[in-house]
Motif scaffolding. Structure first.
Motif, PDB file in Angstrom:
ATOM      1  N   VAL A 353     -30.138 -53.759  27.504  1.00  0.00           N
ATOM      2  CA  VAL A 353     -28.982 -54.379  28.148  1.00  0.00           C
ATOM      3  C   VAL A 353     -29.497 -55.516  29.041  1.00  0.00           C
ATOM      4  N   ALA A 354     -28.692 -56.600  29.119  1.00  0.00           N
ATOM      5  CA  ALA A 354     -29.172 -57.790  29.835  1.00  0.00           C
ATOM      6  C   ALA A 354     -29.452 -57.497  31.312  1.00  0.00           C
ATOM      7  N   ASN A 355     -28.506 -56.842  31.977  1.00  0.00           N
ATOM      8  CA  ASN A 355     -28.684 -56.537  33.401  1.00  0.00           C
ATOM      9  C   ASN A 355     -28.956 -55.049  33.570  1.00  0.00           C
ATOM     10  N   THR A 356     -30.178 -54.684  33.814  1.00  0.00           N
ATOM     11  CA  THR A 356     -30.446 -53.273  34.082  1.00  0.00           C
ATOM     12  C   THR A 356     -30.421 -53.056  35.583  1.00  0.00           C
ATOM     13  N   GLY A 357     -30.135 -51.828  35.975  1.00  0.00           N
ATOM     14  CA  GLY A 357     -30.151 -51.531  37.405  1.00  0.00           C
ATOM     15  C   GLY A 357     -29.261 -50.374  37.765  1.00  0.00           C
ATOM     16  N   LEU A 358     -29.023 -50.275  39.047  1.00  0.00           N
ATOM     17  CA  LEU A 358     -28.243 -49.169  39.592  1.00  0.00           C
ATOM     18  C   LEU A 358     -26.822 -49.650  39.841  1.00  0.00           C
ATOM     19  N   ILE A 359     -25.840 -48.950  39.262  1.00  0.00           N
ATOM     20  CA  ILE A 359     -24.455 -49.411  39.405  1.00  0.00           C
ATOM     21  C   ILE A 359     -23.564 -48.267  39.885  1.00  0.00           C
ATOM     22  N   GLU A 360     -22.377 -48.638  40.352  1.00  0.00           N
ATOM     23  CA  GLU A 360     -21.397 -47.626  40.764  1.00  0.00           C
ATOM     24  C   GLU A 360     -20.016 -48.096  40.340  1.00  0.00           C
ATOM     25  N   VAL A 361     -19.314 -47.236  39.627  1.00  0.00           N
ATOM     26  CA  VAL A 361     -17.961 -47.573  39.133  1.00  0.00           C
ATOM     27  C   VAL A 361     -17.038 -46.389  39.392  1.00  0.00           C
ATOM     28  N   GLN A 369     -16.571 -52.161  29.922  1.00  0.00           N
ATOM     29  CA  GLN A 369     -16.761 -52.756  31.252  1.00  0.00           C
ATOM     30  C   GLN A 369     -18.218 -52.633  31.718  1.00  0.00           C
ATOM     31  N   ILE A 370     -18.785 -51.445  31.493  1.00  0.00           N
ATOM     32  CA  ILE A 370     -20.131 -51.200  32.042  1.00  0.00           C
ATOM     33  C   ILE A 370     -21.195 -52.002  31.287  1.00  0.00           C
ATOM     34  N   VAL A 371     -21.183 -51.912  29.957  1.00  0.00           N
ATOM     35  CA  VAL A 371     -22.226 -52.610  29.186  1.00  0.00           C
ATOM     36  C   VAL A 371     -21.890 -54.097  29.040  1.00  0.00           C
ATOM     37  N   GLY A 372     -20.615 -54.371  28.717  1.00  0.00           N
ATOM     38  CA  GLY A 372     -20.232 -55.754  28.425  1.00  0.00           C
ATOM     39  C   GLY A 372     -20.133 -56.638  29.653  1.00  0.00           C
ATOM     40  N   GLU A 373     -19.542 -56.121  30.738  1.00  0.00           N
ATOM     41  CA  GLU A 373     -19.309 -56.968  31.917  1.00  0.00           C
ATOM     42  C   GLU A 373     -20.417 -56.795  32.969  1.00  0.00           C
TER      43      GLU A 373
END
Ligand code: SF4
Length: 529
Positions: A353-361, A369-373
């Motif tokens: 995935v282009a942007n890897t990291g720690l996310i919160e949704v 939304q998570i992978v695409g945006e």
């Protein structure tokens, strides 16, 4: 830190001192026009080292010590952004002028992670200045134990460690036990491959975990707490110990908390790296100095837990969510998420995935939304971005299952994931592109659980070993048509017959990949014969 952030920080301090600027280093607490601070993880790991300038919100990525002079001379002192250091969209290459215009951040709902990467984790005053410990104080001085439990129940907070048990019910069961001593245990034994949510919370905002434990202690009448952290997380251990010492000095931990006459203290216990110690009965045994092996339930820890006493055991993210629940109030918190899965969830977004990291949704967010945006799209082996045209997403680590493009618009919550053979788990999200061999992925997770099986019960000890051998047969061209049937039957047996969650969920990656990618298994079996 692995990317060299500390070298960048040291260069900032050095250059500031050389120029005689009115810029303070937070830990020194002097008055100044500017403050430079070491934050915890800002989430955008792949772009590190990150430097964020507030109040403008300018985010500089992949900063090196050689960039520091320019950042101070141009941006800080003259207000001119440095375009080459700004984040550039992987699709359009357009630079983002500030953090609010980076989809990786703007599409998230950061509550548990809000202060991670913003405050200095080693400075209790920064946590307090951001309303830290205000909810614990309110709970100790203004609320009854029953009220705290019922607030948690109404908010609908569920355990973030995997099982999703309602936190308020767990607390209330412990509260009603009659005992001279009760314990609060924080499970920081995060061991899933690809998961680092809890680590970042402990490193980036340790006081939020302590405050959650304090509120839990008041709710159930506990006087002592333990944080069980994997020894592979030395920075988390160090920062938790600093936070505990500072909280004791500030009168937040120890005796007569907030003048309430009640006492509560916390100890840090380092685990030795066994994955099974994330299972609550094994974890409690490990704290007691015994071998970390699961025991049958009941009795549940709420009745007979640590040293045989009533015990609340919650994971890091759950506890860090507690002050947020109390601050928002049960109704407002329950309005976030889906009907039965309330609030937000952190995920470690990794893989292709282009942007890897720690996310919160919020619960209910979709893979689109998570992978695409947020993720900026999946990435092929040749580096091209392919949007949401991925092969699969493994969710929940070795206990979880895989999702495919057919689940792109499915709201992610406990119920929907269970219905398709996956689970929220602790929150690992590994994106796999179309060049990935799904059978190899299933084998990777099976190898992991087989290594980590504690060996106490036969279905898990022997079953995972035989499943791994069957997967080897498939990959190495020794399989027959019966091999897949045998693999599936064995997976069901291990799932049903194992004693603890490790064994019960170990077959999930195999079962879910067989469910969605049987053609790939067949191709291995028949094309290699
Ligand atoms: Fe140990 Fe596996 Fe049995 Fe759990 S299921 S007790 S890890 S052998």
């Amino acid at each position: 830190m692995a990317n060299g952030s500390l070298d960048v920080y040291d260069r900032f301090v050095e250059y500031i001192e050389k120029k005689g600027l009115s810029i303070a280093v937070t830990l020194r607490k002097e008055k100044a026009d500017y403050i430079i601070s070491q934050s915890g993880c800002q989430g955008f790991c792949q772009m590190g080292p990150l430097v964020t300038l507030y109040p403008q919100g300018i985010l500089y990525t992949k900063v090196t010590p050689g960039d520091v002079e320019e950042i101070i001379d141009e941006t800080l002192l003259k207000g001119r952004p440095i375009t080459r250091l700004l984040y550039h969209s992987p699709v359009t290459d357009a630079p983002a002028t500030d953090i609010a215009h980076i989809p990786f951040y703007s599409k998230q709902n950061r509550t548990v992670l809000k202060l991670c990467g913003y405050i200095d984790a080693q400075d209790i005053d920064e946590y307090i200045a951001n309303d830290g410990y205000a909810m614990a104080k309110k709970v100790f001085l203004e609320m009854t134990d029953e009220d705290v439990c019922s607030e948690m129940l109404r908010a609908g907070l569920r355990g973030r460690g995997g099982a999703g048990f309602p936190t308020g019910r767990k607390w209330d069961l412990t509260r009603i036990q009659k005992a001279d001593v009760k314990y609060i245990v924080c499970n920081g034994d995060e061991g899933d491959p690809g998961a680092f949510m809890d680590r970042c919370v402990m490193e980036g905002n340790p006081h939020s975990v302590l405050e959650g434990m304090l509120i839990a202690a008041k709710a159930v009448g506990a006087t002592e707490g333990y944080i069980y952290v994997r020894t592979e997380y030395p920075l988390a251990v160090e920062r938790l110990k600093i936070a505990i010492a500072d909280a004791r000095r500030a009168g937040v931990l120890g005796g007569n908390i907030f003048g309430s006459g009640k006492s509560f203290d916390i100890h840090v216990m380092e685990g030795a790296g066994a994955f099974v110690c994330g299972e609550e009965t094994a974890l409690l045994a490990s704290i007691e100095g015994k071998r970390g092996m699961p025991t049958p339930k009941p009795p549940f820890p709420a009745e007979s837990g640590l040293f045989g006493k009533p015990t609340v055991i919650n994971n890091v993210e759950t506890l860090a969510s507690v002050p947020i629940v109390m601050k928002l109030g049960a109704d407002a918190y329950a309005a976030i998420g889906t009907e039965k899965s309330k609030g937000t969830k952190t995920f470690a977004l990794t893989g292709h995935v282009a942007n890897t990291g720690l996310i919160e949704v919020p619960f209910g967010a979709t893979l689109r939304q998570i992978v695409g945006e947020i993720g900026g799209g999946a990435v092929n082996d040749d580096g091209t971005i392919c949007g949401v045209d991925f092969k699969a997403v493994q969710i929940g680590g070795p206990s979880g299952g895989c999702l495919t493009k057919e689940h792109l618009d499915m709201p992610l919550d406990y119920e929907n994931l269970a219905a398709v053979g996956a689970m929220v788990g602790s929150g690992g999200l590994v994106v796999m592109n179309n060049q990935t061999c799904i059978v190899q992925i299933a084998r990777f997770f099976m190898q992991f659980t087989q290594n980590e099986s504690c060996g106490k019960c036969v279905p898990c000890r022997e079953g995972t070993k035989q499943m791994l051998a069957l997967l080897d047969d498939i990959i190495e061209g020794r399989a027959t048509a019966e091999t897949l049937e045998l693999l599936e039957q064995l997976a069901q047996t291990v799932k049903v017959g194992s004693l603890c969650g490790l064994g019960k969920t170990a077959p999930n990656p195999v079962l879910s990949t067989l469910r969605y990618f049987r053609d790939e298994y067949n191709a291995h079996v028949f094309e290699k014969r």
